[in-house]
Design a protein around this motif. Structure first.
Motif, short mmCIF file in Angstrom:
data_model
loop_
_atom_site.label_atom_id
_atom_site.label_comp_id
_atom_site.label_asym_id
_atom_site.label_seq_id
_atom_site.Cartn_x
_atom_site.Cartn_y
_atom_site.Cartn_z
N SER A 40 32.23 27.39 29.84
CA SER A 40 32.98 26.92 28.68
C SER A 40 32.35 27.48 27.42
O SER A 40 31.16 27.24 27.16
N MET A 41 33.10 28.23 26.64
CA MET A 41 32.53 28.79 25.42
C MET A 41 32.26 27.72 24.38
O MET A 41 31.46 27.92 23.47
N PHE A 42 32.91 26.56 24.53
CA PHE A 42 32.59 25.44 23.65
C PHE A 42 31.13 25.02 23.89
O PHE A 42 30.37 24.82 22.94
N ASN A 43 30.76 24.90 25.17
CA ASN A 43 29.38 24.50 25.48
C ASN A 43 28.37 25.52 24.95
O ASN A 43 27.29 25.15 24.49
N VAL A 44 28.75 26.79 25.03
CA VAL A 44 27.85 27.84 24.55
C VAL A 44 27.63 27.67 23.04
O VAL A 44 26.49 27.63 22.55
N LEU A 45 28.74 27.52 22.30
CA LEU A 45 28.63 27.39 20.85
C LEU A 45 27.91 26.09 20.47
O LEU A 45 27.07 26.07 19.55
N ASP A 46 28.23 25.02 21.18
CA ASP A 46 27.56 23.74 20.95
C ASP A 46 26.05 23.90 21.09
O ASP A 46 25.27 23.44 20.25
N GLN A 89 26.93 20.49 9.77
CA GLN A 89 28.36 20.27 9.65
C GLN A 89 29.16 21.08 10.66
O GLN A 89 30.15 20.61 11.20
N LEU A 90 28.71 22.32 10.91
CA LEU A 90 29.40 23.13 11.92
C LEU A 90 29.29 22.46 13.29
O LEU A 90 30.25 22.39 14.05
N TRP A 91 28.11 21.95 13.56
CA TRP A 91 27.85 21.33 14.87
C TRP A 91 28.70 20.07 15.04
O TRP A 91 29.36 19.87 16.05
N ARG A 92 28.70 19.23 13.98
CA ARG A 92 29.51 18.02 14.04
C ARG A 92 30.99 18.37 14.08
O ARG A 92 31.78 17.71 14.76
N GLY A 93 31.34 19.42 13.32
CA GLY A 93 32.74 19.80 13.19
C GLY A 93 33.39 20.18 14.51
O GLY A 93 34.47 19.72 14.85
N ILE A 94 32.69 21.02 15.29
CA ILE A 94 33.32 21.45 16.55
C ILE A 94 33.41 20.29 17.53
O ILE A 94 34.34 20.19 18.32
N LYS A 95 32.47 19.36 17.43
CA LYS A 95 32.53 18.18 18.31
C LYS A 95 33.72 17.30 17.92
O LYS A 95 34.41 16.74 18.79
N ALA A 96 33.96 17.19 16.60
CA ALA A 96 35.07 16.36 16.13
C ALA A 96 36.42 16.95 16.55
O ALA A 96 37.34 16.23 16.93
N VAL A 97 36.50 18.28 16.53
CA VAL A 97 37.74 18.93 16.97
C VAL A 97 37.93 18.73 18.47
O VAL A 97 39.02 18.38 18.94
N LYS A 98 36.86 18.91 19.20
CA LYS A 98 36.94 18.78 20.66
C LYS A 98 37.37 17.36 21.06
O LYS A 98 38.18 17.18 21.97
N SER A 99 36.82 16.38 20.36
CA SER A 99 37.13 14.99 20.73
C SER A 99 38.47 14.53 20.16
O SER A 99 38.92 13.42 20.46
#
Lengths: 394, 163
Positions: free
Chosen positions: A308-314, A337-347
């Motif tokens: 999962s490229m999400f996991n890689v970026l995370d 903020q980038l780190w929190r941001g991608i988690k917020a989009v994913k969830s």
């Protein structure tokens, strides 16, 4: 642009270390100008990732006037996916020590340091033995140069050259503003040549075989060979010396597992290249004629379709938010903020358009961060989000 | 073993009392004590004649210079992407299960501390961990249990490991 049909392997760095005494004796007798010219004509660029011309660096320090000058070997290898410098220091330490002493002769420095990352503490005893043997030989041929190891203590940012100086001066490893550049004002504000471990090992090759032998390898703007640290979904993880300028397609052909969907070139601070771009992407420094060229400190991480490229970026963003020195706001706040941001989009807490805001934030970080860390977060962030947007959302 | 203030004096004699000797001195204290207490940071500040806040500010910047009391063996499991891809979580669970501690915790007898860390530089031999400065690569839950058993036996011999 020259696309090779296959990868051109080389074997300079890990071969023939036992002639270091001759190489040192021979080159220490040559004039500074001659040695600098040799380096400049080889077109060797720094192998830590940034790619500054090594000969020019030495020249600037040589021309600077000062009562004291220093040579520093940057062994704070912390980029995720990179492990070549450790291997050089374990297997051919005398090449590095010899190159440092020749550099000392060129710029007029009597002291050298190896800044070794804390994680590589286990290398210290053997490296100290090598230094002892090296210094003993130096005395017999009247070369006045000493080398000491300075241990890091677990901070990625200290690989940034000015943060490294701060650390050696007993402070927090916070990067300085540039200019002044280290060649003129580095450790203790004295002219300092700071080179990556691999760069120094390549200068050994150049002083041994001559600039032409090195220059003839690789392609325009990217001369010579480079060590690649290969990891991830590959049947043959390890360290390989290859000529620069290869296409990523050739690389994947050789090192992939047949199912490679993307390669991260240059570690967490580098670029992600998706499968559709393998053929048009070359590995080397950018130049007008070289097409899409990606510079790298050597980290090549392969991902197959099970990842999962999400996991890689995370994972990369977690790395950056922990390793940001915190000194400048764009990097300190941006990484969080980038780190929190991608988690917020994913969830699902934020909608998919929020990714565009994050891309703009990454661009702001690139433009406004004080040092390479904050500036390079956008590389992996943008290349992953743009190429695998759907994986960030669903 | 020397007392901390003796140790600090010895280290300062050995390395020198300039600001650029601060890190080696901090590292020397951590090597013996496993952490930097407030009093040792104040002592170092006095020895080098710099503000204690500067010592604190510098020490807390570096992840290997702990300011919390740590165990005799500090386990640092690499959490960077390749190690994660190759089964880091299972290894971590095996350690937690065996030592009955979570990440960031120390066993009650003070023998082990468990931490996660960023890239250890062994991505081709993932997953990887450090125990103090010793590297262990290509870990599996079985392998890690074996390694820890070795340390447990060593700690028992030393007489300060009681279950």
């Amino acid at each position: 642009m020259s696309n090779s049909d296959q990868l051109k392997r080389a074997d300079f760095i890990f071969k023939n270390e036992n002639d270091w005494e001759d190489i040192l004796k021979k080159n220490i007798k040559r004039s500074q100008q001659e040695l600098i010219n040799e380096l400049i004509s080889s077109e060797l660029k720094g192998r830590g990732g940034a790619g500054f011309p090594t000969g020019l660096k030495w020249k600037l320090s040589a021309e600077a006037e000062s009562d004291a000058k220093y040579v520093i070997c940057n062994a704070d290898e912390g980029e995720p996916g990179t492990f070549k410098d450790r291997e050089i220091l374990s297997l051919v330490p005398f090449k590095v020590l010899t190159a440092m002493a020749i550099c000392g002769h060129v710029i007029g420095a009597k002291e050298g340091f190896i800044y070794l990352r804390g994680e590589y503490f286990f290398l210290k005893p053997r490296l100290n033995e090598a230094i002892h043997e090296f210094e003993t030989y130096c005395k017999t041929i009247h070369v006045d140069f000493s080398i000491r190891i300075f241990m890091g203590s677990g901070a990625y940012i200290c690989g940034e050259e000015t943060a490294l100086f701060e650390s050696m001066e007993g402070k927090r490893g916070e990067p300085r503003n540039k200019p002044p550049y280290p060649a003129l004002s580095g450790y203790m504000n004295k002219p300092t040549v700071i080179n990556n471990v691999e760069t120094l090992a390549h200068t050994y090759t150049i002083f041994k075989y001559g600039a032409k032998r090195f220059y003839d390898l690789g392609v325009q703007f990217s001369r010579g060979t480079k060590l690649f640290s290969v990891s991830g979904d590959t049947p043959k993880p390890g360290i390989y010396e290859l000529e620069l300028g290869m296409s990523l397609a050739d690389f994947v052909n050789d090192f992939g597992d047949g199912d490679t969907k993307a390669v991260q070139v240059g570690g967490a601070s580098g670029f992600l290249v998706p499968r559709k771009r393998f053929t048009e992407t070359n590995i080397g420094f950018q130049g007008k004629l070289t097409g899409i060229s990606l510079p790298t400190g050597g980290s090549m991480m392969l991902f197959n379709s099970s990842r999962s490229m999400f996991n890689v970026l995370d994972n990369y963003l977690e790395f950056f938010r922990e390793e940001s020195c915190g000194q400048c706001t764009p990097c300190r706040v941006g990484c969080q903020q980038l780190w929190r941001g991608i988690k917020a989009v994913k969830s699902g807490d934020k909608n998919a358009q929020y990714l565009d805001k994050l891309l703009r934030l990454a661009e702001t970080m690139q433009l406004t961060s004080k040092c390479g860390l904050g500036q390079s977060v956008a590389n992996s962030f943008s290349s992953i989000v743009e190429n695998f947007r759907e994986e960030m959302i669903y | 073993m020397e007392t901390v203030s003796e140790l600090i004096k010895t280290l300062a004699d050995q390395h020198g009392r300039n600001r650029q000797n601060l890190l080696p001195i901090l590292q020397g204290v951590v090597e013996q004590e496993k952490y930097l207490s407030e009093s040792s940071m104040i002592e170092i500040a006095r020895e080098l004649d710099i503000p204690a806040s500067e010592v604190y500010g510098t020490a807390t910047f570096y992840s290997f210079l702990s300011y919390k009391k740590m165990g005799r063996y500090i386990i640092r499991v690499c959490k960077t992407i390749t190690c994660s891809m190759k089964g880091k979580n299972q290894v971590l669970l095996a350690i937690q299960d065996m030592l009955k501690i979570g990440i960031g915790e120390t066993t009650p007898d003070g023998v082990f501390s468990l931490l996660q860390t960023n890239c250890l530089g062994f991505c081709h031999k993932a997953p990887t961990m450090l125990i103090n400065s010793d590297v262990y690569t290509e870990l599996t839950p079985e392998k890690v249990r074996e390694i820890l058993s070795g340390y447990l036996a060593k700690a028992k011999e030393g007489g300060d490991y009681e279950q």
